[in-house]
Every structure is written in structure tokens, then in C-alpha cells.
Design a protein around this motif. Structure first.
Motif, PDB file in Angstrom:
ATOM      1  N   PHE A   1      62.664  60.971  55.110  1.00  0.00           N
ATOM      2  CA  PHE A   1      62.819  60.558  53.721  1.00  0.00           C
ATOM      3  C   PHE A   1      62.624  59.049  53.560  1.00  0.00           C
TER       4      PHE A   1
ATOM      5  N   THR B   1      59.460  50.667  42.912  1.00  0.00           N
ATOM      6  CA  THR B   1      60.859  50.999  43.222  1.00  0.00           C
ATOM      7  C   THR B   1      61.357  52.164  42.381  1.00  0.00           C
TER       8      THR B   1
ATOM      9  N   SER C   1      59.629  55.518  43.583  1.00  0.00           N
ATOM     10  CA  SER C   1      60.139  56.015  44.860  1.00  0.00           C
ATOM     11  C   SER C   1      61.585  56.471  44.749  1.00  0.00           C
ATOM     12  N   SER C   2      62.400  55.734  44.003  1.00  0.00           N
ATOM     13  CA  SER C   2      63.808  56.114  43.844  1.00  0.00           C
ATOM     14  C   SER C   2      63.941  57.443  43.118  1.00  0.00           C
TER      15      SER C   2
ATOM     16  N   TYR D   1      59.974  57.490  51.057  1.00  0.00           N
ATOM     17  CA  TYR D   1      60.386  56.487  50.070  1.00  0.00           C
ATOM     18  C   TYR D   1      59.464  55.262  50.122  1.00  0.00           C
TER      19      TYR D   1
ATOM     20  N   PHE E   1      56.884  54.046  47.196  1.00  0.00           N
ATOM     21  CA  PHE E   1      57.092  52.683  46.691  1.00  0.00           C
ATOM     22  C   PHE E   1      55.804  51.862  46.783  1.00  0.00           C
TER      23      PHE E   1
ATOM     24  N   VAL F   1      62.506  60.397  45.514  1.00  0.00           N
ATOM     25  CA  VAL F   1      63.310  60.703  46.700  1.00  0.00           C
ATOM     26  C   VAL F   1      64.699  61.201  46.317  1.00  0.00           C
TER      27      VAL F   1
END
Length: 312
Positions: free
Chosen positions: A98, A153, A156-157, A102, A106, A160
Motif C-alpha cells: 500500500f 496528495t 493518493s490519500s 500510495y 501521488f 489508498v
């Protein structure tokens, strides 16, 4: 059937690109060479831009960060891929898997936004040259750069955090050479429709907004170039955009082919070829494209060589 998530996490198994030992050896040599060129090319590009004062312009400000993203991109994927090809250890822990995903998302989101910023820079430079120093100020460049990293950011946040809520029960075998969303979703025993929608919305929004920005910028650029009377002026204007257009076309065509579709249409062979292209090959191509087709970079290299020789 066993289920697990982030609280109960066995290793995943990355199946890689092929089961053939001979082909694995060939691919490992090819990927190692590509990675070495990627590292040298992107670090070289960053050093050239930093050391040559004449390249301290908005375009090269974004380019140095594009080189950093490309280098990080390749480093996130290639070393583990080489390990899988050269050794019998094909496992990757839940946490590392993970983390890799991520970082990858990102960097992908950041690169899309950086390419948009570079297209906007070319639009201002060619369509509004008199206002270029005022519009593309250091504050504007810093804001565009910060926005690029923030978009990466957020993408990806969101992706994930949505993925990590899933339970996996079908298998721990990932039919890919790195941890990507589509092959991981296929291992979940949950209904993944909500997660797919979240990923599609965030990734699709970034791709679409970036694509619209780049397309609109270059439509205005093309319109302005066609109005230039002199042939030499047209060629000079085209040359300032050619490198960026090539990089954008290669990056977006492979990315859109892979991600802007439902996970059920995931095709192991086709998607892996596209994935190899934008995770391993494109980070190598970008510094070559921006250096070999760029007279300013070539001139900077010549100046740095002469300066070094003169200092001896």
C-alpha cells in the motif's frame, strides 16, 4: 476462506511479468539499463538546470520538479521489479504494497498537474509574451508547484484510504509486477463499486482537468503560431513546445488507456505493457526528450563543459 486487511496482513505475492526464467533474465537486464539511464538522465537534468543561471526560468523550474517526480516514479517501481525478476522472493508485505501504491498515485497526480503547469507556461510565453514576466512570477510558479503536489496528495490519500478498508479473501496473488489498484480490487471479497467510484472520480478529475488545461493551452498556442508570418518564427515557436507535447502525448495515452475504465475490463497482458511504459520507460524518456530536442539545454551543457575546462 481467509480474509485479511491492515490489521491481519499476510504478504502479497507479485507474479511479475512472466514465468519464463530466460525472459526474466532478459527483462532484468533491460530494466536495469533503463533504470540506470533514468537515474543518470534525471539527476543530470536537475544538475544542469541548477548550475546554469540561464535556465533559471519558469519552464525549467517546472522541468526540474518533473525530473524529480520521474526519478521517484521509477525508484518506487523498478527496484522491487528487479528483485522479483532476479530472485525467488516475489512477496511484498501488506504495508509495503500500500505504501508503493500510495507513492505511485501521488507521483502520477503530481506529474499530471506539473504537465498542465508547463502547458500554461508555454501558453503565456507564446500568446502573451509581453506579460510573461509579470504573470509567471516566482509567486505564481510556487503556487502552481504547491498545487501540483497537493493534488497528488489528495488523489493518493483518497484512493489508498478507500482501498485499505477492503477485506481480501480471494487470493494473496497479485497478477502484476507492482501494487496497482485494478489487480488489488480483483482480490477483494467486498463490493468494490464504491471504492472504484472514489478512485475514478479523483483520478478522472485530475486527468480530465489536466487534459483540458493542456489541450486548451495548445489550441491557443497553435492559433498564435499560425498567425506568425516568418517561417523561422514559426519553427522557433514550435520547437519550444515540441518536447513538452511529445512527453504529454506518451504519458497521457498510456495512463488513460489503463485507468479510465472499469476494473472488470482489466486485461493482464495489455495493461502490463502500458504499465511498463509509463512506470519504467517514460521516466527514462522524459529527460532525453527535453534535452535532445532542446537547444537551451544543449547550450547549457556546452557552457558547463567550457566553464569546467577553463577552471583547470
Amino acid at each position: 476462506m481467509n480474509t485479511w486487511n491492515h490489521t491481519n496482513k499476510p504478504d502479497f505475492i507479485l507474479m511479475g511479468l512472466t514465468d519464463s526464467k530466460d525472459l526474466q533474465l532478459v527483462l532484468s537486464v533491460v530494466f536495469l539499463l533503463i533504470y540506470l539511464v533514468t537515474v543518470l538522465g534525471n539527476i543530470g537534468m536537475m544538475l544542469i538546470i541548477c548550475l546554469d543561471v540561464q535556465l533559471h526560468t519558469p519552464m525549467y523550474f517546472f522541468l526540474i520538479h518533473l525530473s524529480f517526480v520521474d526519478l521517484s516514479y521509477s525508484t518506487d517501481i523498478t527496484p522491487k521489479t528487479l528483485e522479483n525478476l532476479l530472485t525467488s522472493n516475489k512477496s511484498i508485505s501488506f504495508r509495503d504494497c500500500f505504501a508503493q501504491m500510495y507513492i505511485f498515485i501521488f507521483l502520477a497526480g503530481t506529474e499530471c498537474s506539473l504537465l498542465s503547469s508547463m502547458a500554461y507556461d508555454r501558453y503565456i510565453a507564446i500568446c502573451k509574451p509581453l506579460h510573461y514576466p509579470t504573470i509567471m512570477s516566482s509567486q505564481c510558479c510556487l503556487a502552481l508547484l504547491t498545487g501540483s503536489y497537493m493534488i497528488g496528495t489528495v488523489d493518493s490519500s483518497a484512493g489508498v484510504l478507500a482501498m485499505i478498508t477492503l477485506h481480501f479473501c480471494k487470493s494473496n496473488i497479485i497478477h502484476h509486477f507492482y501494487c496497482d489498484t485494478s489487480p488489488l480490487l480483483s482480490l477483494s471479497c467486498n463490493d468494490t463499486s464504491v471504492v472504484e467510484i472514489i478512485i475514478f472520480i479523483f483520478a478522472g478529475s485530475t486527468l480530465l482537468c489536466s487534459f483540458i488545461t493542456i489541450s486548451t493551452s495548445y489550441l491557443f498556442v497553435l492559433s498564435t503560431i499560425l498567425k506568425i508570418n516568418s517561417t523561422s518564427g514559426k519553427q522557433k515557436a514550435f520547437s519550444t513546445c515540441a518536447s513538452h507535447l511529445i512527453g504529454v502525448t506518451v504519458f497521457y495515452s498510456s495512463l488513460i488507456f489503463t485507468y479510465l475504465k472499469p476494473s472488470k475490463s482489466y486485461s493482464l497482458g495489455k495493461d502490463q505493457v502500458a504499465s511498463v511504459f509509463y512506470t519504467i520507460v517514460i521516466p527514462m524518456l522524459n529527460p532525453l526528450i527535453y534535452s535532445l530536442r532542446n537547444k537551451e539545454v544543449k547550450g547549457a551543457v556546452v557552457r558547463l563543459v567550457k566553464k569546467r575546462q577553463g577552471s583547470r
